[in-house]
Each structure stands twice: as C-alpha cells, then as structure tokens.
Design a protein around this motif. Sequence first.
Motif, mmCIF file in Angstrom:
data_model
loop_
_atom_site.group_PDB
_atom_site.id
_atom_site.type_symbol
_atom_site.label_atom_id
_atom_site.label_comp_id
_atom_site.label_asym_id
_atom_site.label_seq_id
_atom_site.Cartn_x
_atom_site.Cartn_y
_atom_site.Cartn_z
ATOM 1 N N UNK A 1 62.246 55.952 0.695
ATOM 2 C CA UNK A 1 63.502 55.852 -0.021
ATOM 3 C C UNK A 1 63.310 55.888 -1.531
ATOM 4 N N UNK A 2 62.076 55.764 -2.015
ATOM 5 C CA UNK A 2 61.838 55.657 -3.459
ATOM 6 C C UNK A 2 62.082 56.964 -4.188
ATOM 7 N N UNK A 3 61.695 58.077 -3.608
ATOM 8 C CA UNK A 3 61.885 59.383 -4.243
ATOM 9 C C UNK A 3 62.268 60.387 -3.162
ATOM 10 N N UNK A 4 63.511 60.338 -2.686
ATOM 11 C CA UNK A 4 63.906 61.257 -1.621
ATOM 12 C C UNK A 4 63.849 62.706 -2.090
ATOM 13 N N UNK A 5 63.528 63.584 -1.160
ATOM 14 C CA UNK A 5 63.462 65.010 -1.470
ATOM 15 C C UNK A 5 64.884 65.541 -1.587
ATOM 16 N N UNK A 6 65.221 66.165 -2.714
ATOM 17 C CA UNK A 6 66.579 66.686 -2.870
ATOM 18 C C UNK A 6 66.836 67.837 -1.912
ATOM 19 N N UNK A 7 68.031 67.871 -1.393
ATOM 20 C CA UNK A 7 68.404 68.983 -0.503
ATOM 21 C C UNK A 7 68.770 70.199 -1.319
ATOM 22 N N UNK A 8 68.342 71.333 -0.815
ATOM 23 C CA UNK A 8 68.654 72.582 -1.520
ATOM 24 C C UNK A 8 70.113 72.944 -1.300
ATOM 25 N N UNK A 9 70.739 73.340 -2.348
ATOM 26 C CA UNK A 9 72.129 73.751 -2.283
ATOM 27 C C UNK A 9 72.180 75.221 -1.897
ATOM 28 N N UNK A 10 73.043 75.607 -0.947
ATOM 29 C CA UNK A 10 73.143 77.011 -0.565
ATOM 30 C C UNK A 10 73.622 77.876 -1.742
ATOM 31 N N UNK A 11 73.081 79.060 -1.818
ATOM 32 C CA UNK A 11 73.470 79.958 -2.889
ATOM 33 C C UNK A 11 74.680 80.803 -2.513
#
Length: 94
Positions: A81-91
Amino acid sequence: MVGLAMLVQLSLGEDPFDGAVFAFRGRRAGLIKLIWHDGVGLCMLSKRLEHGQFAWPSTQTTGRIALSSAQLAALLDGCEWRAPVPRRRPELAG
C-alpha cells in the motif's frame, strides 16, 4: 493488550483511550496487532499471515504515522500500500 496500551502511553506519548487505532507489528513482520478504545472497553485485533510479511511504513523519528482507512485495509490484507502502481489510462475509447 494492556502492555500495548502502556506502550502507547509511555513510548508514543499518546492516549490509548481517545478512539485512535494503534498498530503494532511482530519482529518477523508476519503478525500485526491493532488496539483501540471503542468507548466501552479496549479492543484488540490480531492477524497472522500464513505466507509473506506485512508491508510496514518506514518512520523517521517519531515512530508514528497516520493511515487512511483504505491504507489500513490494504495493510491488513497484506497488500503493498506504500507505493501502489498507477493504473494506465486508456488512450482510445473503443
């Protein structure tokens, strides 16, 4: 439970009866204990992971941090939970 409440008072200088939740981790990081006062009595939750370790925050000098309810839930689930991986936003849509 009483020993952890004493630790909150003496080491952290906090009031264990003010409704805040205090978390403690075991040495091997596979056990976590939470204590809090619910207005009626002192409560404790303990959880032991079958595999792995709890992701524990690093503290610099005070030995205490503040967590949001979502961060606490992720901590109890054994998630990072300390540095969650950001989800990629669809292009593109579709």
